[in-house]
Design a protein around this motif. Sequence first.
Motif, PDB file in Angstrom:
ATOM      1  N   LEU A   1     -14.039   5.333  -7.207  1.00 27.54           N
ATOM      2  CA  LEU A   1     -13.945   6.619  -6.684  1.00 27.54           C
ATOM      3  C   LEU A   1     -12.508   7.015  -7.637  1.00 27.54           C
ATOM      4  N   LYS A   2     -11.576   6.135  -7.488  1.00 23.10           N
ATOM      5  CA  LYS A   2     -10.359   6.673  -8.140  1.00 23.10           C
ATOM      6  C   LYS A   2     -10.408   7.078  -9.577  1.00 23.10           C
ATOM      7  N   GLU A   3     -11.294   6.466 -10.330  1.00 22.14           N
ATOM      8  CA  GLU A   3     -11.715   6.811 -11.688  1.00 22.14           C
ATOM      9  C   GLU A   3     -12.460   8.092 -11.932  1.00 22.14           C
ATOM     10  N   TYR A   4     -13.499   8.435 -10.757  1.00 25.27           N
ATOM     11  CA  TYR A   4     -14.071   9.673 -10.804  1.00 25.27           C
ATOM     12  C   TYR A   4     -13.333  10.721 -10.650  1.00 25.27           C
ATOM     13  N   PHE A   5     -12.439  10.582  -9.554  1.00 26.61           N
ATOM     14  CA  PHE A   5     -11.617  11.692  -9.212  1.00 26.61           C
ATOM     15  C   PHE A   5     -10.455  12.022  -9.867  1.00 26.61           C
ATOM     16  N   SER A   6     -10.046  10.891 -10.699  1.00 22.70           N
ATOM     17  CA  SER A   6      -9.024  11.054 -11.807  1.00 22.70           C
ATOM     18  C   SER A   6      -9.438  12.010 -12.746  1.00 22.70           C
ATOM     19  N   CYS A   7     -10.797  11.936 -13.224  1.00 20.94           N
ATOM     20  CA  CYS A   7     -11.375  12.909 -14.184  1.00 20.94           C
ATOM     21  C   CYS A   7     -11.521  14.280 -13.454  1.00 20.94           C
ATOM     22  N   ILE A   8     -11.681  14.459 -12.364  1.00 17.68           N
ATOM     23  CA  ILE A   8     -11.546  15.923 -11.703  1.00 17.68           C
ATOM     24  C   ILE A   8     -10.004  16.264 -11.691  1.00 17.68           C
ATOM     25  N   GLU A   9      -9.325  15.396 -11.374  1.00 16.30           N
ATOM     26  CA  GLU A   9      -7.894  15.865 -11.250  1.00 16.30           C
ATOM     27  C   GLU A   9      -7.189  16.204 -12.573  1.00 16.30           C
ATOM     28  N   GLU A  10      -7.696  15.343 -13.687  1.00 14.59           N
ATOM     29  CA  GLU A  10      -7.306  15.944 -14.928  1.00 14.59           C
ATOM     30  C   GLU A  10      -7.754  17.365 -15.425  1.00 14.59           C
ATOM     31  N   ASN A  11      -9.186  17.566 -15.074  1.00  8.33           N
ATOM     32  CA  ASN A  11      -9.548  18.864 -15.372  1.00  8.33           C
ATOM     33  C   ASN A  11      -8.769  20.181 -14.503  1.00  8.33           C
ATOM     34  N   PHE A  12      -8.559  19.784 -13.310  1.00  7.73           N
ATOM     35  CA  PHE A  12      -7.595  20.789 -12.586  1.00  7.73           C
ATOM     36  C   PHE A  12      -6.257  20.840 -13.565  1.00  7.73           C
ATOM     37  N   ASN A  13      -5.679  19.678 -13.598  1.00 11.61           N
ATOM     38  CA  ASN A  13      -4.380  19.680 -14.291  1.00 11.61           C
ATOM     39  C   ASN A  13      -4.343  20.536 -15.409  1.00 11.61           C
ATOM     40  N   LEU A  14      -5.515  20.319 -16.258  1.00 11.74           N
ATOM     41  CA  LEU A  14      -5.820  21.207 -17.380  1.00 11.74           C
ATOM     42  C   LEU A  14      -5.722  22.610 -17.104  1.00 11.74           C
ATOM     43  N   ALA A  15      -6.604  23.113 -16.358  1.00 10.55           N
ATOM     44  CA  ALA A  15      -6.453  24.213 -15.894  1.00 10.55           C
ATOM     45  C   ALA A  15      -5.274  25.069 -15.431  1.00 10.55           C
ATOM     46  N   VAL A  16      -4.754  23.970 -14.651  1.00  8.93           N
ATOM     47  CA  VAL A  16      -3.182  24.725 -14.171  1.00  8.93           C
ATOM     48  C   VAL A  16      -2.336  24.927 -15.438  1.00  8.93           C
TER      49      VAL A  16
ATOM     50  N   GLU B   1     -19.415  21.565  -3.218  1.00  7.31           N
ATOM     51  CA  GLU B   1     -20.416  22.939  -3.373  1.00  7.31           C
ATOM     52  C   GLU B   1     -21.218  22.999  -4.421  1.00  7.31           C
ATOM     53  N   ASN B   2     -22.451  22.903  -4.195  1.00  6.37           N
ATOM     54  CA  ASN B   2     -23.451  22.917  -5.550  1.00  6.37           C
ATOM     55  C   ASN B   2     -23.267  22.029  -6.079  1.00  6.37           C
ATOM     56  N   GLU B   3     -23.135  20.745  -5.650  1.00 12.87           N
ATOM     57  CA  GLU B   3     -22.981  19.358  -6.323  1.00 12.87           C
ATOM     58  C   GLU B   3     -21.881  19.244  -7.342  1.00 12.87           C
ATOM     59  N   LYS B   4     -20.673  20.298  -7.153  1.00 16.26           N
ATOM     60  CA  LYS B   4     -19.341  20.079  -7.776  1.00 16.26           C
ATOM     61  C   LYS B   4     -18.251  20.045  -6.868  1.00 16.26           C
ATOM     62  N   TRP B   5     -17.408  19.003  -7.218  1.00 18.43           N
ATOM     63  CA  TRP B   5     -16.189  19.062  -6.016  1.00 18.43           C
ATOM     64  C   TRP B   5     -15.277  20.229  -6.351  1.00 18.43           C
ATOM     65  N   LEU B   6     -14.778  20.958  -5.607  1.00 19.33           N
ATOM     66  CA  LEU B   6     -13.688  22.021  -5.544  1.00 19.33           C
ATOM     67  C   LEU B   6     -12.737  21.866  -4.654  1.00 19.33           C
ATOM     68  N   CYS B   7     -11.460  22.070  -5.118  1.00 16.34           N
ATOM     69  CA  CYS B   7     -10.138  21.861  -4.363  1.00 16.34           C
ATOM     70  C   CYS B   7     -10.034  23.119  -3.246  1.00 16.34           C
ATOM     71  N   VAL B   8      -9.708  22.573  -1.885  1.00 17.76           N
ATOM     72  CA  VAL B   8      -9.762  23.611  -0.895  1.00 17.76           C
ATOM     73  C   VAL B   8      -8.170  23.892  -0.625  1.00 17.76           C
ATOM     74  N   LEU B   9      -7.514  22.521  -0.889  1.00 20.03           N
ATOM     75  CA  LEU B   9      -6.252  22.806  -0.274  1.00 20.03           C
ATOM     76  C   LEU B   9      -5.516  21.626  -0.922  1.00 20.03           C
ATOM     77  N   THR B  10      -4.191  22.213  -1.659  1.00 14.24           N
ATOM     78  CA  THR B  10      -3.421  21.272  -2.106  1.00 14.24           C
ATOM     79  C   THR B  10      -1.968  21.193  -1.512  1.00 14.24           C
ATOM     80  N   HIS B  11      -1.496  19.731  -1.109  1.00 13.29           N
ATOM     81  CA  HIS B  11      -0.423  19.695  -0.270  1.00 13.29           C
ATOM     82  C   HIS B  11       0.568  18.915  -1.113  1.00 13.29           C
ATOM     83  N   LEU B  12       1.757  19.356  -1.164  1.00 16.92           N
ATOM     84  CA  LEU B  12       3.006  18.773  -1.993  1.00 16.92           C
ATOM     85  C   LEU B  12       4.058  18.380  -1.440  1.00 16.92           C
TER      86      LEU B  12
END
Length: 127
Positions: free
Chosen positions: A6-21, A110-121
């Motif tokens: 799970l950590k590896e899977y979501f690390s990839c999702i988070e990295e895509n989010f990082n690159l977008a930002v 959503e539609n088989e894709k994980w999308l971020c709803v909220l980011t808390h820092l």
Amino acid sequence: MTDKELKEYFSCIEENFNLAVISNNVDKIKECITEDWVLVDSQGGIIPQERFFQIVEKGLLSHSTMTKEILRVKIYGEIALVTGRGKNTATWQGQNIEADEWITDVYKKENEKWLCVLTHLTPVKNS
């Protein structure tokens, strides 16, 4: 999936989010988030995406690096909570800034894709 998987899977999702930002491209960021995504931070409180996007589009905030170490992932049906430690460098109103923060991203499937709803820092306290 195991905790490690799970950590590896979501690390990839988070990295895509990082690159977008760090692209500082609103359209790329929108590919990673829901239509009602919000940012919660200790200085600005609850920041709606429209306000965040205005700041990025005006060049008031520009990220140059962003990394996250994923420490915990929990899935509850179609919702995932991803918690880790993030570091980034950016320019805020022309001033260079660095952040070291605890991050929790809430994802919705959503539609088989994980999308971020909220980011808390939460800033990491210097010892």
